[in-house]
Scaffold this motif. Structure first.
Motif, PDB file in Angstrom:
ATOM      1  N   GLN A 193     -45.410  54.263  34.737  1.00 25.37           N
ATOM      2  CA  GLN A 193     -44.449  54.494  34.407  1.00 25.37           C
ATOM      3  C   GLN A 193     -43.442  53.542  35.240  1.00 25.37           C
ATOM      4  OE1 GLN A 193     -46.136  56.965  37.410  1.00 25.37           O
ATOM      5  NE2 GLN A 193     -45.797  58.682  36.508  1.00 25.37           N
ATOM      6  N   GLU A 194     -43.906  52.131  35.217  1.00 26.19           N
ATOM      7  CA  GLU A 194     -42.894  50.827  35.438  1.00 26.19           C
ATOM      8  C   GLU A 194     -42.483  50.687  33.994  1.00 26.19           C
ATOM      9  OE1 GLU A 194     -44.808  48.295  37.857  1.00 26.19           O
ATOM     10  OE2 GLU A 194     -45.864  49.716  38.979  1.00 26.19           O
ATOM     11  N   ASP A 195     -41.553  49.847  34.351  1.00 21.25           N
ATOM     12  CA  ASP A 195     -40.581  48.858  32.961  1.00 21.25           C
ATOM     13  C   ASP A 195     -41.675  47.959  32.818  1.00 21.25           C
ATOM     14  OD1 ASP A 195     -38.870  48.279  31.587  1.00 21.25           O
ATOM     15  OD2 ASP A 195     -37.777  46.752  32.920  1.00 21.25           O
ATOM     16  N   ILE A 196     -42.580  47.969  31.498  1.00 15.46           N
ATOM     17  CA  ILE A 196     -43.252  47.331  31.616  1.00 15.46           C
ATOM     18  C   ILE A 196     -43.577  47.096  30.172  1.00 15.46           C
ATOM     19  CG2 ILE A 196     -45.435  49.489  31.513  1.00 15.46           C
ATOM     20  CD1 ILE A 196     -47.129  48.124  31.720  1.00 15.46           C
ATOM     21  N   THR A 197     -43.593  45.928  29.551  1.00 14.91           N
ATOM     22  CA  THR A 197     -43.536  45.542  28.549  1.00 14.91           C
ATOM     23  C   THR A 197     -44.599  44.671  27.836  1.00 14.91           C
ATOM     24  OG1 THR A 197     -42.269  43.098  28.888  1.00 14.91           O
ATOM     25  CG2 THR A 197     -40.633  45.090  28.406  1.00 14.91           C
ATOM     26  N   LEU A 198     -44.667  43.941  26.561  1.00 18.24           N
ATOM     27  CA  LEU A 198     -46.253  42.826  26.306  1.00 18.24           C
ATOM     28  C   LEU A 198     -45.770  42.056  27.381  1.00 18.24           C
ATOM     29  CD1 LEU A 198     -48.631  42.738  24.793  1.00 18.24           C
ATOM     30  CD2 LEU A 198     -46.801  41.838  22.588  1.00 18.24           C
ATOM     31  N   GLN A 203     -48.287  38.179  31.329  1.00 19.04           N
ATOM     32  CA  GLN A 203     -48.435  37.180  32.144  1.00 19.04           C
ATOM     33  C   GLN A 203     -48.841  37.868  33.495  1.00 19.04           C
ATOM     34  OE1 GLN A 203     -44.057  38.034  33.537  1.00 19.04           O
ATOM     35  NE2 GLN A 203     -43.539  36.859  31.317  1.00 19.04           N
ATOM     36  N   SER A 204     -49.077  39.006  33.913  1.00 14.83           N
ATOM     37  CA  SER A 204     -50.191  39.886  34.822  1.00 14.83           C
ATOM     38  C   SER A 204     -51.006  39.553  34.626  1.00 14.83           C
ATOM     39  CB  SER A 204     -49.634  41.826  35.210  1.00 14.83           C
ATOM     40  OG  SER A 204     -48.423  42.136  35.280  1.00 14.83           O
ATOM     41  N   LEU A 205     -51.481  39.555  33.420  1.00  9.83           N
ATOM     42  CA  LEU A 205     -52.829  39.172  33.318  1.00  9.83           C
ATOM     43  C   LEU A 205     -53.272  37.441  32.716  1.00  9.83           C
ATOM     44  CD1 LEU A 205     -54.038  42.189  31.543  1.00  9.83           C
ATOM     45  CD2 LEU A 205     -54.233  41.593  34.031  1.00  9.83           C
ATOM     46  N   ASN A 206     -52.551  36.803  32.557  1.00  7.04           N
ATOM     47  CA  ASN A 206     -52.185  35.411  32.633  1.00  7.04           C
ATOM     48  C   ASN A 206     -53.420  34.928  30.839  1.00  7.04           C
ATOM     49  OD1 ASN A 206     -51.614  32.707  32.828  1.00  7.04           O
ATOM     50  ND2 ASN A 206     -54.156  32.421  34.201  1.00  7.04           N
ATOM     51  N   ILE A 207     -52.063  36.308  30.038  1.00  5.58           N
ATOM     52  CA  ILE A 207     -52.926  36.145  29.219  1.00  5.58           C
ATOM     53  C   ILE A 207     -52.205  35.923  27.961  1.00  5.58           C
ATOM     54  CG2 ILE A 207     -55.099  37.317  27.088  1.00  5.58           C
ATOM     55  CD1 ILE A 207     -56.467  38.464  29.641  1.00  5.58           C
ATOM     56  N   SER A 208     -52.009  35.100  26.637  1.00  4.28           N
ATOM     57  CA  SER A 208     -52.165  35.133  25.442  1.00  4.28           C
ATOM     58  C   SER A 208     -50.788  36.815  25.182  1.00  4.28           C
ATOM     59  CB  SER A 208     -52.106  34.029  24.409  1.00  4.28           C
ATOM     60  OG  SER A 208     -52.906  34.861  23.408  1.00  4.28           O
ATOM     61  N   SER A 209     -50.076  36.954  24.702  1.00  2.00           N
ATOM     62  CA  SER A 209     -49.145  38.478  24.619  1.00  2.00           C
ATOM     63  C   SER A 209     -50.033  38.300  22.558  1.00  2.00           C
ATOM     64  CB  SER A 209     -47.641  37.996  23.702  1.00  2.00           C
ATOM     65  OG  SER A 209     -47.086  38.164  25.013  1.00  2.00           O
ATOM     66  N   PHE A 210     -50.536  37.237  21.921  1.00  2.00           N
ATOM     67  CA  PHE A 210     -50.846  37.715  20.863  1.00  2.00           C
ATOM     68  C   PHE A 210     -52.319  38.187  20.609  1.00  2.00           C
ATOM     69  CE2 PHE A 210     -53.710  35.845  17.631  1.00  2.00           C
ATOM     70  CZ  PHE A 210     -53.621  35.978  16.244  1.00  2.00           C
ATOM     71  N   TYR A 211     -53.430  37.160  21.801  1.00  2.00           N
ATOM     72  CA  TYR A 211     -53.997  37.524  22.071  1.00  2.00           C
ATOM     73  C   TYR A 211     -54.712  38.808  22.668  1.00  2.00           C
ATOM     74  CZ  TYR A 211     -59.071  36.979  23.441  1.00  2.00           C
ATOM     75  OH  TYR A 211     -60.836  36.844  23.174  1.00  2.00           O
ATOM     76  N   PHE A 222     -55.068  51.412  19.290  1.00  2.00           N
ATOM     77  CA  PHE A 222     -53.635  51.155  19.487  1.00  2.00           C
ATOM     78  C   PHE A 222     -53.269  49.744  19.491  1.00  2.00           C
ATOM     79  CE2 PHE A 222     -55.524  55.815  20.774  1.00  2.00           C
ATOM     80  CZ  PHE A 222     -54.803  55.950  19.813  1.00  2.00           C
ATOM     81  N   SER A 223     -51.761  49.283  18.859  1.00  2.00           N
ATOM     82  CA  SER A 223     -51.705  48.988  19.769  1.00  2.00           C
ATOM     83  C   SER A 223     -51.346  49.303  21.595  1.00  2.00           C
ATOM     84  CB  SER A 223     -50.453  47.400  19.049  1.00  2.00           C
ATOM     85  OG  SER A 223     -49.051  48.717  19.812  1.00  2.00           O
ATOM     86  N   PRO A 224     -50.543  47.444  22.499  1.00  2.00           N
ATOM     87  CA  PRO A 224     -50.694  48.009  23.771  1.00  2.00           C
ATOM     88  C   PRO A 224     -49.469  48.914  23.683  1.00  2.00           C
ATOM     89  CG  PRO A 224     -50.878  45.539  23.536  1.00  2.00           C
ATOM     90  CD  PRO A 224     -51.434  45.914  22.485  1.00  2.00           C
TER      91      PRO A 224
END
Length: 286
Positions: A193-198, A203-211, A222-224
């Motif tokens: 419900q927040e302004d959430i993006t890939l 950043q929150s999970l400290n993992i690369s976007s690609f992975y 599904f994609s995120p």
């Protein structure tokens, strides 16, 4: 005459002999199942869905199922589910929702444990299940004196019958990728419900976007970003059906400040505008 006696040590499946409370029962034909019911959950409510005709595709919790005639679908309380009918078949279902269900050894408003399949194959019990659901619908529809009490007893019989169906242990995967997909899913479910993006997920999970994209799609289909949209649209569907909030208010509540963009996404996902969707389901409830 043949006389049959009950076992003297008979015990109810329900904890402390307390019956569940039936909230609603529906007989849903293809007119309504042709519209997808996107990811949503019911807090403090457990649902049973029985497929009378046709087939579909269902996501329940972390599991994906191809469903067919005779299947019993279990939606434990707060478990996210996604329902789509097979466009090549005419799917019709019975559905009933309840609360105050407490079975021995399970959390409240749970009919099966989380490590077994949420889809049960009714087999030889199909006819009995369908008869019980049909009777529940008939009594509630006729609204005669005692209808609620009769339907409650029918619901208890339905649950007892379903508990006789063999349950398949799903053997949940605990691989590193599966655990990571669960972390991503949990984060989205908490923050959609927040302004959430890939990028915010990464950043929150400290993992690369690609992975994140690769792992999540491999495990969920599904994609995120697709998952975020489905979570938002699914919640919007629930709000349109169950509340009097305006479409603009609902758009904001699920994370969209732009009403036009929300309407476009909703129409693309569900097949009609939010306003028409509300009118469609309001008509059904009458």
């Amino acid at each position: 005459m043949t006389q049959y006696f009950l076992k003297k040590d008979f015990q109810f499946s329900f904890e402390n002999g307390k019956f569940p409370k039936l909230l609603y029962v529906c007989d849903v034909d293809q007119t309504y199942t042709q519209l997808p019911r996107i990811m949503h959950s019911h807090r403090d409510i457990m649902e049973i869905v029985y497929i009378k005709e046709g087939s579909g595709y269902h996501v329940i919790g972390d599991k994906k199922y191809k469903t067919k005639k005779g299947d019993v679908l279990i939606y434990n309380s707060s478990v996210i589910h996604d329902e789509t009918a097979n466009p090549n078949t005419s799917m019709s279902v019975y559905c009933c929702g309840m609360t105050n269900l407490k079975l021995k050894g399970l959390p409240e408003n749970h009919l099966v444990a989380d490590d077994v399949s949420y889809v049960l194959h009714s087999g030889e019990k199909a006819n009995e299940i369908e008869v019980l659901l049909n009777l529940m619908c008939s009594h509630i529809k006729e609204d005669k004196l005692g209808a609620e009490e009769i339907s409650t007893y029918l619901l208890c019989a339905l649950i007892s019958l379903i508990l006789q169906i063999p349950q398949e242990n799903t053997g949940l995967s605990t691989s590193e990728k599966s655990l990571l997909a669960d972390r991503i899913k949990h984060y989205i479910d908490e923050h959609y419900q927040e302004d959430i993006t890939l990028d915010t997920i990464a950043q929150s999970l400290n993992i690369s976007s690609f992975y994140i994209v690769h792992t999540f799609k491999e495990n969920t289909g599904f994609s995120p970003i697709q998952y975020i949209i489905r979570r938002r649209i699914g919640e919007a569907q629930s709000l349109l059906i169950n509340t009097d909030y305006s479409v603009t208010q609902i758009a904001g509540m699920v994370g969209y400040d732009n009403i036009s963009y929300f309407t476009t996404l909703f129409s693309k996902t569900v097949g009609m505008t939010p306003k028409k969707y509300r009118q469609f389901w309001t008509k059904m409830a009458k």
